[in-house]
Every structure is written in structure tokens, then in C-alpha cells.
Design a protein around this motif. Structure first.
Motif, PDB file in Angstrom:
ATOM      1  N   GLY A 126       0.797  -1.219   0.000  1.00  0.00           N
ATOM      2  CA  GLY A 126       0.000   0.000   0.000  1.00  0.00           C
ATOM      3  C   GLY A 126       0.829   1.268   0.000  1.00  0.00           C
ATOM      4  N   THR A 127       2.168   1.144   0.096  1.00  0.00           N
ATOM      5  CA  THR A 127       3.025   2.322   0.032  1.00  0.00           C
ATOM      6  C   THR A 127       2.934   2.917  -1.365  1.00  0.00           C
ATOM      7  N   ARG A 128       2.598   4.203  -1.427  1.00  0.00           N
ATOM      8  CA  ARG A 128       2.414   4.864  -2.720  1.00  0.00           C
ATOM      9  C   ARG A 128       3.416   6.000  -2.954  1.00  0.00           C
ATOM     10  N   SER A 129       4.083   6.443  -1.884  1.00  0.00           N
ATOM     11  CA  SER A 129       5.124   7.462  -2.018  1.00  0.00           C
ATOM     12  C   SER A 129       5.933   7.493  -0.726  1.00  0.00           C
ATOM     13  N   TYR A 130       6.988   8.319  -0.740  1.00  0.00           N
ATOM     14  CA  TYR A 130       7.844   8.481   0.436  1.00  0.00           C
ATOM     15  C   TYR A 130       8.081   9.960   0.695  1.00  0.00           C
ATOM     16  N   ALA A 131       8.432  10.244   1.952  1.00  0.00           N
ATOM     17  CA  ALA A 131       8.930  11.555   2.337  1.00  0.00           C
ATOM     18  C   ALA A 131      10.219  11.327   3.128  1.00  0.00           C
ATOM     19  N   VAL A 132      11.129  12.281   3.044  1.00  0.00           N
ATOM     20  CA  VAL A 132      12.387  12.233   3.787  1.00  0.00           C
ATOM     21  C   VAL A 132      12.514  13.546   4.538  1.00  0.00           C
ATOM     22  N   THR A 133      12.802  13.450   5.836  1.00  0.00           N
ATOM     23  CA  THR A 133      12.974  14.654   6.640  1.00  0.00           C
ATOM     24  C   THR A 133      14.248  14.549   7.468  1.00  0.00           C
ATOM     25  N   CYS A 134      14.773  15.701   7.854  1.00  0.00           N
ATOM     26  CA  CYS A 134      15.866  15.781   8.819  1.00  0.00           C
ATOM     27  C   CYS A 134      15.516  16.888   9.798  1.00  0.00           C
ATOM     28  N   TYR A 135      15.554  16.535  11.073  1.00  0.00           N
ATOM     29  CA  TYR A 135      15.103  17.438  12.130  1.00  0.00           C
ATOM     30  C   TYR A 135      16.106  17.407  13.278  1.00  0.00           C
ATOM     31  N   ASP A 136      16.402  18.571  13.842  1.00  0.00           N
ATOM     32  CA  ASP A 136      17.267  18.694  15.018  1.00  0.00           C
ATOM     33  C   ASP A 136      16.393  19.037  16.220  1.00  0.00           C
ATOM     34  N   PRO A 137      16.098  18.055  17.101  1.00  0.00           N
ATOM     35  CA  PRO A 137      15.260  18.346  18.262  1.00  0.00           C
ATOM     36  C   PRO A 137      15.991  19.128  19.350  1.00  0.00           C
ATOM     37  N   ASP A 138      17.313  19.267  19.229  1.00  0.00           N
ATOM     38  CA  ASP A 138      18.116  19.915  20.255  1.00  0.00           C
ATOM     39  C   ASP A 138      18.388  21.391  19.969  1.00  0.00           C
ATOM     40  N   ALA A 139      17.903  21.907  18.846  1.00  0.00           N
ATOM     41  CA  ALA A 139      18.120  23.317  18.502  1.00  0.00           C
ATOM     42  C   ALA A 139      17.482  24.213  19.558  1.00  0.00           C
ATOM     43  N   PRO A 140      18.158  25.294  19.925  1.00  0.00           N
ATOM     44  CA  PRO A 140      17.648  26.168  20.987  1.00  0.00           C
ATOM     45  C   PRO A 140      16.584  27.141  20.474  1.00  0.00           C
ATOM     46  N   THR A 141      15.504  26.568  19.953  1.00  0.00           N
ATOM     47  CA  THR A 141      14.441  27.402  19.374  1.00  0.00           C
ATOM     48  C   THR A 141      13.105  27.264  20.097  1.00  0.00           C
ATOM     49  N   GLY A 142      12.959  26.226  20.914  1.00  0.00           N
ATOM     50  CA  GLY A 142      11.666  25.926  21.514  1.00  0.00           C
ATOM     51  C   GLY A 142      10.823  25.032  20.626  1.00  0.00           C
ATOM     52  N   SER A 143      11.234  24.884  19.358  1.00  0.00           N
ATOM     53  CA  SER A 143      10.463  24.051  18.428  1.00  0.00           C
ATOM     54  C   SER A 143      11.362  23.191  17.543  1.00  0.00           C
ATOM     55  N   GLY A 144      12.645  23.060  17.887  1.00  0.00           N
ATOM     56  CA  GLY A 144      13.555  22.291  17.049  1.00  0.00           C
ATOM     57  C   GLY A 144      13.895  23.034  15.775  1.00  0.00           C
ATOM     58  N   TRP A 155      14.117  22.277  11.412  1.00  0.00           N
ATOM     59  CA  TRP A 155      13.964  21.408  10.238  1.00  0.00           C
ATOM     60  C   TRP A 155      15.079  21.693   9.244  1.00  0.00           C
ATOM     61  N   HIS A 156      15.874  20.665   8.948  1.00  0.00           N
ATOM     62  CA  HIS A 156      16.989  20.789   8.008  1.00  0.00           C
ATOM     63  C   HIS A 156      16.634  20.293   6.612  1.00  0.00           C
ATOM     64  N   TRP A 157      15.613  19.429   6.518  1.00  0.00           N
ATOM     65  CA  TRP A 157      15.268  18.845   5.212  1.00  0.00           C
ATOM     66  C   TRP A 157      13.838  18.363   5.256  1.00  0.00           C
ATOM     67  N   VAL A 158      13.062  18.782   4.280  1.00  0.00           N
ATOM     68  CA  VAL A 158      11.666  18.358   4.152  1.00  0.00           C
ATOM     69  C   VAL A 158      11.424  18.068   2.673  1.00  0.00           C
ATOM     70  N   LEU A 159      11.420  16.790   2.328  1.00  0.00           N
ATOM     71  CA  LEU A 159      11.306  16.336   0.948  1.00  0.00           C
ATOM     72  C   LEU A 159      10.156  15.345   0.874  1.00  0.00           C
ATOM     73  N   PHE A 160       9.261  15.527  -0.086  1.00  0.00           N
ATOM     74  CA  PHE A 160       8.110  14.623  -0.162  1.00  0.00           C
ATOM     75  C   PHE A 160       7.706  14.393  -1.611  1.00  0.00           C
ATOM     76  N   ASP A 161       6.695  13.535  -1.792  1.00  0.00           N
ATOM     77  CA  ASP A 161       6.208  13.115  -3.113  1.00  0.00           C
ATOM     78  C   ASP A 161       7.272  12.358  -3.906  1.00  0.00           C
ATOM     79  N   LEU A 162       8.097  11.586  -3.180  1.00  0.00           N
ATOM     80  CA  LEU A 162       9.026  10.674  -3.851  1.00  0.00           C
ATOM     81  C   LEU A 162       8.220   9.461  -4.304  1.00  0.00           C
ATOM     82  N   PRO A 163       8.328   9.058  -5.554  1.00  0.00           N
ATOM     83  CA  PRO A 163       7.556   7.906  -6.039  1.00  0.00           C
ATOM     84  C   PRO A 163       7.869   6.634  -5.245  1.00  0.00           C
ATOM     85  N   ALA A 164       6.885   5.740  -5.143  1.00  0.00           N
ATOM     86  CA  ALA A 164       7.059   4.489  -4.400  1.00  0.00           C
ATOM     87  C   ALA A 164       8.145   3.604  -4.995  1.00  0.00           C
ATOM     88  N   SER A 165       8.486   3.817  -6.254  1.00  0.00           N
ATOM     89  CA  SER A 165       9.547   3.025  -6.893  1.00  0.00           C
ATOM     90  C   SER A 165      10.947   3.448  -6.442  1.00  0.00           C
TER      91      SER A 165
END
Length: 176
Positions: free
Chosen positions: A57-75, A77-87
Motif C-alpha cells: 500500500g506504500t504509494r510514495s515516500y517523504a524524507v525529513t531531517c530534524y534537530d530536536p536539540d536546537a535552541p528554538t523551543g520548536s527544534g 527542520w533541516h530537510w523536508v522532501l516529499f512526493d518521492l515515487p514508491a519506486s
């Protein structure tokens, strides 16, 4: 006590196997994956990633990179990539790196990261303890996420979570 990792508060789903020739859990990121600005002199290259074990049932992928330790109160986001084909089950090093995006499949979409660019942005923590960089691959049950590249990482993340069938991650570290 370190901040929780982003997947620790999400609904439980099956695990994907995520591997890399460039990064490893708990290991220090090389300068190849460090930002080249904000006082840093890295090369800002997204790491090679490959994944397996996606459920039926996998139809696509997303790839993210997140730093939860950043001194921002909200972490951070270093990378937000989506709509990668399931192939697609692998991204070469540099696929998320502007301006060339070498090896990025047609139709893949970058949302703006917290540096304000639609690309991978490498590690750039302030001096102090090492930060964790959570590289996550999400198997999604939709062909397209239904948001565009101007959506915030939080909105993209909401839609990723709502459509996730499985996820896996690698968590390297970096500090100065």
C-alpha cells in the motif's frame, strides 16, 4: 535531559529499515553534511540514504531531517522532501543539495527548511553539546501529499503523519 525525538510522540507504525553509506546512528556527521554558512564551513551535501521494508500500500515516500536539540523551543527542520515515487528506495548523496539536486526523482518536492531554502541544509549547531540530526524516511499511503513547496515544515509534517504507513530513521550527531 535531551528533547524527545520527533517520532517518539507519533502514532506507532511499522519500521522501515533505513541505511546510509554516509551517516550512522550515534556517529558524528562529517563536514560533508555540515552547513556552509552561519559560521560553519561544511559542504552542505545531503547524505546518501536507502530504505527497505515498506508495507503493501506504500504509494510514495517523504524524507525529513530534524534537530530536536536546537535552541528554538520548536527544534529545527533541516530537510523536508516529499512526493518521492514508491519506486524510489534510495537517494544518492547530494540529491537534496541545491542547486543541482543530482539524483532527485521527477515530481519530488522540497518544502522550505528552517534556513528558509527549499533544499537540504546541513548541521550548524551553536557551541555546546552535540545535537542529534534525525533523518527519517516515511512510507506514505498516498501518491501525493497534497501540499506544495511553500507549506511550512509543520504543515508538511502534519500531512506526513496523517498518511504514514511505516517509518525508519538514522540519528547521527554533530557539535562544535
Amino acid at each position: 535531559m535531551p528533547a524527545p525525538l520527533p517520532h517518539e510522540h507519533l502514532p506507532s507504525v511499522p519500521a522501515l529499515v533505513v541505511e546510509s553509506d554516509d551517516i550512522q546512528d550515534g556517529e558524528r556527521l562529517s563536514d560533508l553534511h555540515v552547513f556552509n554558512d552561519w559560521g560553519m564551513t561544511g559542504q552542505n551535501v545531503s547524505p546518501q540514504l536507502r530504505w527497505s521494508g515498506a508495507p503493501e500500500g506504500t504509494r510514495s515516500y517523504a524524507v525529513t531531517c530534524y534537530d530536536p536539540d536546537a535552541p528554538t523551543g520548536s527544534g529545527f527542520w533541516h530537510w523536508v522532501l516529499f512526493d518521492l515515487p514508491a519506486s524510489v528506495t534510495e537517494l544518492p548523496a547530494g540529491a537534496g543539495s541545491a542547486p543541482d539536486f543530482k539524483g532527485l526523482p521527477d515530481g519530488a518536492v522540497h518544502a522550505r527548511n528552517d534556513y528558509g531554502v527549499k533544499a537540504f541544509g546541513g548541521a550548524a549547531p551553536p557551541p555546546g553539546p552535540a545535537h542529534r540530526y534525525v533523518f527519517t524516511v516515511h512510507a506514505l499511503g498516498v501518491d501525493k501529499l497534497g501540499v506544495d513547496s511553500d507549506a511550512s515544515p509543520a504543515v508538511v509534517g502534519f500531512n506526513i503523519t496523517a498518511n504514514t504507513l511505516a517509518r525508519g530513521h538514522l540519528v547521527p550527531v554533530y557539535g562544535v
